[in-house]
Design an enzyme around this catalytic site. Structure first.
Site, PDB file in Angstrom:
ATOM      1  N   GLN A  54       2.766  -6.160   5.065  1.00 25.26           N
ATOM      2  CA  GLN A  54       2.514  -5.386   3.779  1.00 25.26           C
ATOM      3  C   GLN A  54       4.304  -5.992   3.718  1.00 25.26           C
ATOM      4  OE1 GLN A  54       1.589  -1.249   2.740  1.00 25.26           O
ATOM      5  NE2 GLN A  54      -0.482  -1.901   4.137  1.00 25.26           N
TER       6      GLN A  54
ATOM      7  N   GLU B  26      -5.958  -9.185   3.255  1.00 29.15           N
ATOM      8  CA  GLU B  26      -5.120  -8.434   4.935  1.00 29.15           C
ATOM      9  C   GLU B  26      -5.052  -9.316   5.413  1.00 29.15           C
ATOM     10  OE1 GLU B  26      -5.882  -4.416   5.196  1.00 29.15           O
ATOM     11  OE2 GLU B  26      -6.915  -3.893   3.186  1.00 29.15           O
TER      12      GLU B  26
ATOM     13  N   TYR C 285      -6.208  -9.433  11.502  1.00 22.96           N
ATOM     14  CA  TYR C 285      -4.929  -8.926  11.495  1.00 22.96           C
ATOM     15  C   TYR C 285      -4.672  -9.720  13.068  1.00 22.96           C
ATOM     16  CZ  TYR C 285      -3.901  -5.672   8.360  1.00 22.96           C
ATOM     17  OH  TYR C 285      -3.740  -5.380   6.984  1.00 22.96           O
TER      18      TYR C 285
ATOM     19  N   GLU D 182       0.581  -1.320  -0.236  1.00 22.19           N
ATOM     20  CA  GLU D 182      -0.192  -0.040   0.149  1.00 22.19           C
ATOM     21  C   GLU D 182       1.157   1.223   0.147  1.00 22.19           C
ATOM     22  OE1 GLU D 182      -3.839   1.614   2.582  1.00 22.19           O
ATOM     23  OE2 GLU D 182      -3.227  -0.020   2.835  1.00 22.19           O
TER      24      GLU D 182
ATOM     25  N   ASN E 173     -12.433  -1.710  -1.167  1.00 22.23           N
ATOM     26  CA  ASN E 173     -11.603  -2.253   0.476  1.00 22.23           C
ATOM     27  C   ASN E 173     -12.293  -1.549   1.403  1.00 22.23           C
ATOM     28  OD1 ASN E 173      -8.324  -3.019   1.349  1.00 22.23           O
ATOM     29  ND2 ASN E 173      -9.390  -1.406   2.024  1.00 22.23           N
ATOM     30  N   GLU E 174     -12.656  -2.464   2.479  1.00 23.03           N
ATOM     31  CA  GLU E 174     -12.582  -2.460   3.753  1.00 23.03           C
ATOM     32  C   GLU E 174     -14.049  -0.582   3.683  1.00 23.03           C
ATOM     33  OE1 GLU E 174      -9.891  -1.639   6.837  1.00 23.03           O
ATOM     34  OE2 GLU E 174      -9.227  -3.612   6.172  1.00 23.03           O
TER      35      GLU E 174
END
Length: 514
Positions: A366, A317, A261, A45, A192-193
């Protein structure tokens, strides 16, 4: 979520005795699902030093580069294996306007990266630079389009710019910027999200918007888009149910994302990446194993609405999220990477392998200098992290046939709680080679393990690799000898179709067999 309970991955048959035999049965004659190489994908990103200083230094840099992209990072990632790369975000994707990142660099407008540090983004790394990076990496591009603050026309024209060979304004624009032939980008994220930074939408609202945007992301020539809808965060089963029920799965989207996460403590204080005790380690591994429950429950929902298995689950992710390193910009998410991170990577990759019927792609966050990175850079130096070596080890599973495994495992116990000590997955390549990856999560005790290859009479041990370190918080740093890397492993005894393996504490082992 209550971590006081026992966490048992669905594919494990875990013995309930503290003195249980550690045994893996690999069913070599039952494999039918393919482990997609795209499970081993990555995510980059416009965040901190991931793009600028990580990949991109510009053609005039003293750091050796090819067309502005650092050679050392490309060489390391090619060696590791990188089947796909997701870009430009993340939260950045839904404030990114792609036309700002094409044309002469000195004429590109700037913007403020409001999500990550409030820094000025000069747009020097845009569509052409990203696809040049993918070309150098020999990897598949995964582009996430702007549904949050963009327009349907903007997303539609980006796809046309990338993929159309017809005579059209977007084709002419691409050619005027130096690219004659279309790139043929396949993987396309429709936002995204969008439940959070991508617009704070409800599932019902997003489902309608996604169908609208998807309608105008066209196929050009022989290229067929694989559209990835924004899926849930963690255990938001309502979001998954709504998208699978109302979002026209298989038509409007071919994949649906999942974000999870591993955060040891709380989002307010995630804990140090390097300065942690066994309580932190145990909590991290426990929360990592929650991925199994998420996969199982989301896949159950998908199976109800998509019994033909047309839609892939895309875990685009995932990974450890710690506090930033002291003295660094909190918006840059720069963290070190220890043996603990390597253990988290191996456990997740085993889970993705074992659920490969539905999990078709995953992207760890990432790739460079951000979160659970593969590579850290400082000026002209790079460091390969412990997680890098896990991905390099696990590439033996690329596009191989999953071999179902049954496992009996001792527990790793700490402070009255316990989790299975063993994580594993196995596969068979087209040439018949069998690979088994096994992690001993216990940081204190070695384990004696029996491995039976059911369906075979005799087994030949070809080679082995191991990743471990002196401590669970061992890490690799600039100017220092590596504390965690991959080494040869041979503590294996063969008797017919059975192996006796000694797994050191806090270790990840790969066995290659014939």
């Amino acid at each position: 979520m209550n971590f006081k309970r026992l966490i048992l991955p669905v594919f494990l048959l875990v013995a309930l005795s503290a003195t249980a035999q550690n045994k893996i049965v690999v069913n070599t004659d039952l494999g039918k699902e393919k482990i997609s190489r795209h499970i081993y994908g990555h995510f980059s990103e416009h965040l901190g030093r991931c793009i600028y200083g990580g990949y991109w230094v510009g053609e005039d840099s003293d750091i050796p580069n090819t067309n502005g992209i650092r050679n050392d990072v490309v060489d390391a990632l090619r060696e590791m294996g990188i089947p796909n790369l997701r870009w430009p975000g993340g939260c950045f994707a839904d404030e990114y306007h792609w036309m700002d990142g094409i044309g002469p660099r000195d004429e590109r407008p700037t913007m403020i990266n409001t999500h990550w540090g409030g820094v000025t983004e000069n747009n020097h790394f845009g569509t052409h630079e990203f696809l040049e990076l993918c070309n150098q990496l020999d990897t598949e591009p995964v582009i996430c389009g702007n549904l949050g603050s963009g327009t349907v026309q903007e997303m539609s024209q980006w796809v046309e710019y990338l993929n159309s060979g017809n005579i059209s304004p977007m084709t002419d624009l691409r050619k005027s910027n130096g690219r004659e032939e279309p790139w043929g980008v396949k993987y396309w994220g429709v936002g995204n999200e969008n439940w959070g930074c991508g617009g704070n939408m409800t599932a019902e609202y997003y489902a309608n918007e996604m169908k609208r945007y998807s309608t105008y992301t066209k196929n050009y020539g022989d290229n067929r888009l694989y559209r990835v809808a924004c899926g849930p965060s963690g255990a938001d089963y309502h979001w998954m149910e709504t998208l699978m029920r109302d979002g026209a799965p298989g038509r409007s989207f071919q994949g649906i994302s999942l974000h999870y996460y591993t955060v040891a403590h709380s989002w307010g204080d995630k804990g140090s990446a390097t300065d942690f005790d066994e309580n932190d380690y145990f909590l991290t591994m426990s929360k990592t194993l929650f991925m199994d429950e998420l996969l199982r429950n989301h896949i159950n929902i998908m199976d109800r609405y998509d019994p033909r298995n047309r839609v892939g689950l895309i875990v685009d992710e995932w990974g450890n999220w710690h506090n930033v390193e002291p003295g660094t910009n909190p918006g840059f998410l720069y963290q070190q990477n220890t043996l603990r991170d390597a253990m988290v990577a191996s456990v997740n990759l085993d889970l993705f392998n074992n659920y490969c019927r539905r999990v078709k792609m995953a992207n760890i966050a990432q790739t460079v200098n951000v979160l659970q990175a593969m590579i850290l850079t400082k000026d002209d130096e790079i460091v390969k992290t412990p997680s890098y070596y896990v991905f390099k080890m696990y590439k033996v599973h690329y596009d191989a046939t999953l071999l179902p495994t049954d496992v009996e495992s001792e527990f790793y116990s700490h402070d009255g709680e316990r989790i299975p000590a063993i994580s594993t997955s196995a596969s068979k390549s087209e040439d018949g080679t069998i690979h088994i990856t096994i992690s001993n999560i216990d940081p204190n005790e070695a384990l004696d393990l029996t491995c039976e290859l059911r369906g075979l009479e005799n087994v030949s041990f070809e080679r082995g690799e191991i990743i471990t370190g002196e401590k669970v918080n061992s890490y690799n740093d600039f100017g220092e000898a590596e504390e965690v890397s991959s080494a040869s492993f041979s503590d294996v005894k063969v008797n017919g179709n059975q192996l006796e393996v000694n797994l050191p504490a806090k270790s990840i082992v790969m066995l290659e067999l014939r």
